[in-house]
Design an enzyme around this catalytic site. Structure first.
Site, PDB file in Angstrom:
ATOM      1  N   HIS B 140       0.623  -0.782   0.287  1.00 51.18           N
ATOM      2  CA  HIS B 140      -0.010  -0.212  -0.146  1.00 51.18           C
ATOM      3  C   HIS B 140       0.670   1.201   0.114  1.00 51.18           C
ATOM      4  O   HIS B 140       2.223   1.321   0.973  1.00 51.18           O
ATOM      5  CB  HIS B 140      -0.741   0.263   1.325  1.00 51.18           C
ATOM      6  CG  HIS B 140      -1.953   0.976   1.308  1.00 51.18           C
ATOM      7  ND1 HIS B 140      -1.425   2.018   1.719  1.00 51.18           N
ATOM      8  CD2 HIS B 140      -3.119   1.190   1.299  1.00 51.18           C
ATOM      9  CE1 HIS B 140      -2.354   2.958   1.916  1.00 51.18           C
ATOM     10  NE2 HIS B 140      -4.167   2.168   1.355  1.00 51.18           N
ATOM     11  N   ASP B 217       3.162  -5.093   8.427  1.00 55.46           N
ATOM     12  CA  ASP B 217       1.593  -4.447   7.974  1.00 55.46           C
ATOM     13  C   ASP B 217       0.830  -4.690   8.159  1.00 55.46           C
ATOM     14  O   ASP B 217      -0.072  -5.705   7.073  1.00 55.46           O
ATOM     15  CB  ASP B 217       1.675  -2.961   6.269  1.00 55.46           C
ATOM     16  CG  ASP B 217       0.674  -2.534   6.282  1.00 55.46           C
ATOM     17  OD1 ASP B 217      -0.865  -3.393   7.193  1.00 55.46           O
ATOM     18  OD2 ASP B 217      -0.029  -1.732   4.821  1.00 55.46           O
ATOM     19  N   GLN B 220      -5.454  -5.587   6.936  1.00 53.42           N
ATOM     20  CA  GLN B 220      -5.539  -5.698   6.171  1.00 53.42           C
ATOM     21  C   GLN B 220      -5.940  -7.232   7.106  1.00 53.42           C
ATOM     22  O   GLN B 220      -6.434  -8.371   6.529  1.00 53.42           O
ATOM     23  CB  GLN B 220      -5.178  -6.432   5.317  1.00 53.42           C
ATOM     24  CG  GLN B 220      -5.386  -5.069   3.726  1.00 53.42           C
ATOM     25  CD  GLN B 220      -6.750  -4.056   4.175  1.00 53.42           C
ATOM     26  OE1 GLN B 220      -7.588  -5.365   3.903  1.00 53.42           O
ATOM     27  NE2 GLN B 220      -7.002  -3.372   3.928  1.00 53.42           N
ATOM     28  N   LYS B 243     -10.746  -0.670  10.673  1.00 55.40           N
ATOM     29  CA  LYS B 243     -10.341  -2.107   9.601  1.00 55.40           C
ATOM     30  C   LYS B 243     -10.924  -2.772  10.399  1.00 55.40           C
ATOM     31  O   LYS B 243     -10.777  -4.636  10.011  1.00 55.40           O
ATOM     32  CB  LYS B 243      -9.145  -2.190   9.211  1.00 55.40           C
ATOM     33  CG  LYS B 243      -9.145  -1.641   7.496  1.00 55.40           C
ATOM     34  CD  LYS B 243      -8.511  -1.419   6.396  1.00 55.40           C
ATOM     35  CE  LYS B 243      -7.367  -0.656   6.052  1.00 55.40           C
ATOM     36  NZ  LYS B 243      -8.333   0.196   4.601  1.00 55.40           N
ATOM     37  N   CYS B 381      -4.919   3.106  -4.048  1.00 54.05           N
ATOM     38  CA  CYS B 381      -3.738   3.675  -3.007  1.00 54.05           C
ATOM     39  C   CYS B 381      -2.940   2.351  -3.089  1.00 54.05           C
ATOM     40  O   CYS B 381      -1.445   2.058  -2.674  1.00 54.05           O
ATOM     41  CB  CYS B 381      -3.942   3.863  -1.704  1.00 54.05           C
ATOM     42  SG  CYS B 381      -4.819   4.988  -1.565  1.00 54.05           S
TER      43      CYS B 381
END
Lengths: 144, 424
Positions: B140, B217, B220, B243, B381
């Protein structure tokens, strides 16, 4: 026909369409019918960068009237462009400057101009006004 | 400041709630609303998830009955607010199985977490001129741009792991990128644009064998599978609350104490100092060192409640329900003429990026929105991914555990309508 009359006529045409599906079908049809923009005009300079879709636009002055050509890679955006071209192309810069696109709200498609859409359409409207202001200023300067 | 709230750690119920998607949907009021006179089908969960009543109520309650600034007052409300906020930190610590609550830094979100690290690592000389950072082609922008900004200040180089046509990392290329100049690996756990779940454990082990720290990261990943930072052995793990069915504007940076201790403060201000004079200021211990100013107190509390809510479920039930939706939707979508799925990794999260021949994603998204179906369109993104597949945009449907097969059917029907409208 004046810009305001064209706007009112389009509003009337869209009022007859009840569902969103019908409205978009018409917009898609208008997109298909939009006169092609020549590939030479699809330059970086004429590109209006959108996050969601791309728009190219060019304008020139012919016999005192502003002629707009434009294109997009998304068909609905192209249809909306066709509406803007129908309304503004072929008119004097002064008239363009004093004619806000009120019909978009009346048709109910102004949300395509919201900043979240990032489709280049809002930027195109600004660009149309910018061209009109520039042509108007140039015309005024040449008269002096 | 010592954390003294261990006693408030609530023991979670060990018996998990039965996985009944209709009952789960009752917990999320927004799922009952109509959009364009049609029931909302919310398939934009990779962008943000919806919030259950308990989270919404916790925020209202906080502002109605509990609002005060934290860590500062000795009055009743300040203690209540501090306790609630620090209890949330404990919940997060347990949720990701951090060694201690002081390793849980509360941030605005994933993006701030990575910016904090890029900024402080550079100032701590953990990254110096000539050093290299490994990222992947499926990052991202939040895991690219902060490093590029750093590269402008220091002569640090970004090295990029390429991805295959299916959307999987080239692990051989990764191994080959590692050299004596590599000082950091920063990798996405689950791709927001492709759905690929990366072999993060393997990535971390390979980096560690060369003594290189790893940032994951996890934006998600957290809502879809159980994360255990100790088991992963990652050095840093970042994610966003919104999220994870929590509020926006709150997120987490987990870091191993040994690294967090080495890093200087990110921002200066209140709540992060021990003593301040005009000659010299000394800083507080973890986590306060990284939390200058009044934080998003309501957001933190809301995130704690979201985690408590999630803890009532067995994560295996969530994963298997989402996997069922992924498989069902994939199968139905592939029957649609001209539809191509971008991202076909063997191990995928419930994210389906797709294109349809001759129809722009903007057009797909606009038309199915009139049927109440919310998906994302654009570059997500992740412009390097788009460049990799020679695309400018895709459409993306992403599922959460409250989505249903019936909703997939509505979505598929809407896609057929799109095709009909654009082909006639």
């Amino acid at each position: 026909m004046k810009i305001i009359d064209i706007q009112n006529q389009l509003v009337k045409e869209f009022e007859e369409l009840e569902s969103w599906e019908d409205k978009y079908t018409k917009i898609i049809k208008l997109g298909r019918e939009l006169p092609q923009m020549s590939e030479e005009l699809k330059t970086e300079k004429n590109k209006i960068e959108g996050c969601q879709s791309q728009v190219w636009m060019h304008a020139e002055l012919k016999d005192g009237k502003m002629i707009i050509v434009a294109d997009s890679d998304a068909m609905i955006v192209k249809g909306l462009i066709a509406l803007l071209v129908k309304v503004y192309s072929g008119h004097e810069p002064g008239e363009i400057m004093s004619s806000p696109p009120e019909f978009l709200q009346k048709i109910g498609i102004d949300r395509h101009l919201s900043p979240t859409r990032k489709n280049g359409l809002g930027a195109m409207l600004k660009q149309i006004q910018l061209y009109a202001v520039t042509f108007n200023a140039l015309a005024a300067a040449s008269e002096q | 400041m010592e954390l003294t709230y261990e006693h408030t750690a609530v023991t979670e119920e060990k018996r998990f709630r039965e996985f009944d998607v209709e009952k789960i949907r009752e917990d999320f009021p927004i799922l009952k609303r109509m959009v364009n006179d049609k029931p909302l089908v919310y398939f934009d969960n990779a962008a943000t998830t919806q919030k259950p009543n308990v989270v919404i109520d916790s925020i209202t309650n906080y502002y109605t009955y509990e609002n005060a600034n934290i860590h500062r007052g000795l009055h009743f409300l300040s203690e209540v607010a501090t306790e609630l906020y620090e209890t949330a930190r404990l919940k997060i610590k347990e949720f990701i199985n951090a060694m201690s609550a002081s390793e849980v830094i509360l941030t605005k979100g994933t993006t701030e977490g990575i910016n904090l690290l890029a900024n402080t690592m550079c100032r701590a000389d953990m990254l110096k001129d000539g050093d290299e950072i490994i990222v992947s082609q499926m990052e991202h922008h939040a895991n690219i741009v902060p490093w590029q900004l750093l590269c402008e200040r220091k002569k640090v180089k970004l090295r990029v792991i390429p991805i295959s046509d299916e959307g999987e990392l080239d692990m051989e290329a990764y191994k080959n990128l590692i050299n004596e100049k590599t000082k950091l690996v920063s990798i996405v756990h689950t791709s927001n644009a492709l759905g690929t779940i990366n072999p993060v454990k393997e990535i971390i082990d390979i980096a560690h064998s060369a003594g290189i720290p790893v940032i994951i990261d996890g934006a998600q990943a957290v809502a879809h599978q159980k994360i255990d930072v100790q088991e992963l052995d990652c050095d840093f793990f970042v994610f966003s609350g919104h999220k994870l069915f929590g509020p926006t504007g709150i997120g987490v940076l987990y870091g191993k104490t040994e690294y967090l201790d080495k890093l200087p403060p990110y921002q200066g201000g209140g709540d992060m100092i021990r003593t301040v004079t005009f000659e010299k200021t000394t800083f507080d211990d973890l986590p306060n060192k990284f939390e200058a100013g009044t934080p998003n107190i309501a957001g933190g509390i809301g995130l704690g409640v979201a985690i408590k809510y999630l803890n009532t479920f067995n994560f295996a039930d969530i994963s298997s329900h989402e996997h069922m939706l992924l498989e069902y939707a994939t199968e139905k979508m592939l029957e649609i003429p001209g539809l191509r799925i971008i991202g076909n990794a063997a191990i995928k999260s419930s994210v389906i990026s797709f294109i349809i021949d001759g129809i722009h994603p903007y057009d797909i998204g606009t038309i199915i929105d009139t049927d109440g179906v919310a998906i994302r369109t654009g570059h997500h993104c992740t412009q390097p991914i788009m460049q990799r597949y020679n695309l400018t945009a895709t459409a993306r449907a992403s599922f959460a555990f409250y989505n249903t097969k019936d909703e997939v059917d509505i979505f598929i029907k809407a896609l057929y309508k799109v095709i009909k409208m654009f082909s006639s």
